[in-house]
Scaffold this motif. Structure first.
Motif, mmCIF file in Angstrom:
data_model
loop_
_atom_site.group_PDB
_atom_site.id
_atom_site.type_symbol
_atom_site.label_atom_id
_atom_site.label_comp_id
_atom_site.label_asym_id
_atom_site.label_seq_id
_atom_site.Cartn_x
_atom_site.Cartn_y
_atom_site.Cartn_z
ATOM 1 N N CYS A 1 -1.505 10.644 -1.707
ATOM 2 C CA CYS A 1 -0.873 9.521 -2.584
ATOM 3 C C CYS A 1 -0.224 9.698 -3.714
ATOM 4 O O CYS A 1 -0.548 10.398 -4.602
ATOM 5 C CB CYS A 1 -2.126 8.448 -2.718
ATOM 6 N N ASP B 1 0.478 7.929 -6.061
ATOM 7 C CA ASP B 1 0.058 6.876 -7.103
ATOM 8 C C ASP B 1 -1.546 7.205 -7.518
ATOM 9 O O ASP B 1 -2.134 6.293 -8.179
ATOM 10 C CB ASP B 1 0.244 5.370 -6.844
ATOM 11 N N HIS C 1 0.901 -1.132 -0.077
ATOM 12 C CA HIS C 1 0.097 0.130 -0.010
ATOM 13 C C HIS C 1 1.057 1.052 -0.041
ATOM 14 O O HIS C 1 1.846 1.337 0.703
ATOM 15 C CB HIS C 1 -0.881 0.005 1.258
ATOM 16 N N CYS D 1 -9.664 6.650 -7.413
ATOM 17 C CA CYS D 1 -9.445 6.779 -6.337
ATOM 18 C C CYS D 1 -10.284 7.836 -5.416
ATOM 19 O O CYS D 1 -10.390 7.629 -4.335
ATOM 20 C CB CYS D 1 -7.925 7.017 -5.841
ATOM 21 N N CYS E 1 -10.876 6.943 -1.806
ATOM 22 C CA CYS E 1 -9.816 6.233 -0.788
ATOM 23 C C CYS E 1 -9.362 7.374 0.216
ATOM 24 O O CYS E 1 -9.328 8.382 -0.314
ATOM 25 C CB CYS E 1 -8.520 5.952 -1.661
ATOM 26 N N ALA F 1 -6.154 9.506 -0.782
ATOM 27 C CA ALA F 1 -5.879 9.894 -1.968
ATOM 28 C C ALA F 1 -5.289 11.242 -2.057
ATOM 29 O O ALA F 1 -4.420 11.478 -2.812
ATOM 30 C CB ALA F 1 -7.523 10.066 -2.541
ATOM 31 N N CYS G 1 -6.377 -1.173 -1.788
ATOM 32 C CA CYS G 1 -5.757 0.001 -2.696
ATOM 33 C C CYS G 1 -6.103 -0.383 -4.229
ATOM 34 O O CYS G 1 -5.991 -1.588 -4.456
ATOM 35 C CB CYS G 1 -4.178 0.017 -2.785
ATOM 36 N N HIS G 2 -6.644 0.514 -4.736
ATOM 37 C CA HIS G 2 -7.085 0.396 -6.284
ATOM 38 C C HIS G 2 -5.948 -0.094 -7.207
ATOM 39 O O HIS G 2 -5.940 -0.767 -8.500
ATOM 40 C CB HIS G 2 -7.715 1.572 -6.775
ATOM 41 N N LEU G 3 -4.719 0.103 -6.779
ATOM 42 C CA LEU G 3 -3.419 -0.489 -7.571
ATOM 43 C C LEU G 3 -3.730 -1.838 -7.824
ATOM 44 O O LEU G 3 -2.995 -2.630 -8.904
ATOM 45 C CB LEU G 3 -2.173 -0.011 -6.969
HETATM 46 FE FE1 SF4 Z 1 -5.622 5.018 -2.479
HETATM 47 FE FE2 SF4 Z 1 -4.473 3.016 -3.569
HETATM 48 FE FE3 SF4 Z 1 -5.473 5.027 -5.144
HETATM 49 FE FE4 SF4 Z 1 -3.443 5.564 -3.514
HETATM 50 S S1 SF4 Z 1 -3.396 4.426 -5.531
HETATM 51 S S2 SF4 Z 1 -5.239 6.817 -3.428
HETATM 52 S S3 SF4 Z 1 -3.731 4.180 -1.998
HETATM 53 S S4 SF4 Z 1 -6.479 3.466 -3.666
#
Ligand code: SF4
Ligand code: ATP
Length: 327
Positions: A290, A292, A247, A297, A284, A287, A315-317
């Motif tokens: 983050c 990424d 994460h 998100c 999230c 967000a 996490c959407h990744l």
């Molecule tokens: Fe959240 Fe993952 Fe999106 Fe980053 S990449 S904002 S941790 S869901």
């Protein structure tokens, strides 16, 4: 797994005028006999609120909105009467509070504090003092000197070890430790953690650490749950989380630990501040900080997924990987 605690779907809210803070949002975890786990996260992530919920004592105006807490595979602790709760909590599960050394009564010698605990739990006072002697020796303390001392006559590290000895007095099977070493210097920290590890192995008790500092407890826990804004965002074996977090928040948390030796330019702190829980939207919670972040998100809350690495992550990744974890 011989489960001694199971927490399912725990949600705790704090009403604030017309709005509500979700300090703990649908948190689930369990711990086996003899296991040691840690809830890790920045200030305000909901760790202490969970610790208070474990003995149904969430501070006002908090409300446990939903969820179940089961000790030793029994009934829902949150629905038990006070007498049954007290039997489970203080006699089988005990708690060492943040800066626990300050929770010792400054006006009473340690001996008297041991006797008071014995009296409150219908234990013979002499038996309790004998037990305290044994525990203080295990803590590398001189039992006679400590029992006859007032708290101010002991150092911070000694007082913390006394607090842990008192928490062990009724032979608990689980100890919850909220930031047990934060107020101590590095040497005392290491010594308290070493003792806790020894006690865990000798007595096969389960330990739940609540801490903001993963580097301090990484040697004494088996599993870690990383918390952000009231939710668990990643969980897994401590070695996996420390060496290979998934994460982005867990990566930031681990990346911000300075090495003992070497180049400090490799230290990358988390950017931004912990989220304001009143401003959370449906996406999230991480967000805004983050590196990424993706469009989805901002609108969709990521679900917890079990990855092939063994870690579970929200996490959407990782949406294309692993199975969704159901609570
Ligand atoms: Fe959240 Fe993952 Fe999106 Fe980053 S990449 S904002 S941790 S869901
Ligand atoms: P810390 O390490 O600073 O204790 P934590 O991760 O243990 O942080 P909690 O103390 O559980 O976090 O607090 C989580 C959130 O719950 C806080 O950010 C706050 O919004 C809310 N909260 C906690 N206690 C109260 C209270 N008594 N009244 C109102 N809100 C509270």
């Amino acid at each position: 797994m011989n489960e001694v605690l199971s927490v399912r779907g725990l949600t705790i809210v704090f009403p604030m005028g017309h709005r509500t803070i979700r300090a703990v949002d649908n948190v689930s975890f369990s711990i086996a006999k003899g296991e040691s786990i840690a809830l890790v996260g920045e200030s305000g992530s909901g760790k202490s609120t969970i610790a208070f919920a474990l003995f149904n004592n969430v501070p006002q105006p908090g409300i446990i909105e939903s969820g179940e807490i089961r000790y030793f595979q029994g009934g829902n602790f949150l629905e038990m009467g006070q007498a049954s709760q007290r039997q489970v909590f203080w006699e089988k599960v005990s708690m060492v509070f943040q800066a626990a050394q300050n929770t010792l009564n400054p006006l009473l010698r340690i001996r008297r504090q041991v006797e008071d605990i014995a009296q409150a739990h219908h234990v013979n006072k002499k038996v309790a003092i004998d037990k305290a002697r044994e525990l203080l020796s295990t803590m590398y303390l001189d039992p006679t000197r400590v029992l006859d001392a007032y708290p101010h006559e002991l150092s911070g590290g000694m007082k913390q070890r006394v607090s842990i000895a008192l928490a062990l007095l009724l032979d608990p099977e689980i100890i919850v430790l909220d930031e047990p070493t934060t107020a101590l210097d590095v040497i005392s920290q290491a010594s308290v953690l070493k003792i806790l590890n020894e006690i865990r192995r000798q007595r096969n008790i389960s330990l739940i650490f609540i801490t903001h500092d993963i580097s301090v407890i990484s040697q004494v826990v088996d599993r870690v749950l990383v918390m952000y804004a009231g939710s668990v965002v990643e969980s897994g074996l401590v070695q996996k989380i420390v060496r290979d977090p998934s994460h982005p928040y867990a990566k930031g948390l681990i990346g911000s630990i300075p090495p003992l030796v070497g180049d400090l330019s490799d230290v990358h702190g988390l950017r931004g501040n912990p989220v304001n829980l009143l401003s959370l939207s449906g996406g999230c919670p991480f967000a805004d900080r983050c590196p990424d972040v993706m469009t989805r998100c901002r609108t969709d809350r990521p679900l917890m997924r079990q990855l092939s690495t063994g870690n579970a992550v929200a996490c959407h990744l990782y949406d294309a990987e692993g199975e969704e974890v159901r609570t």
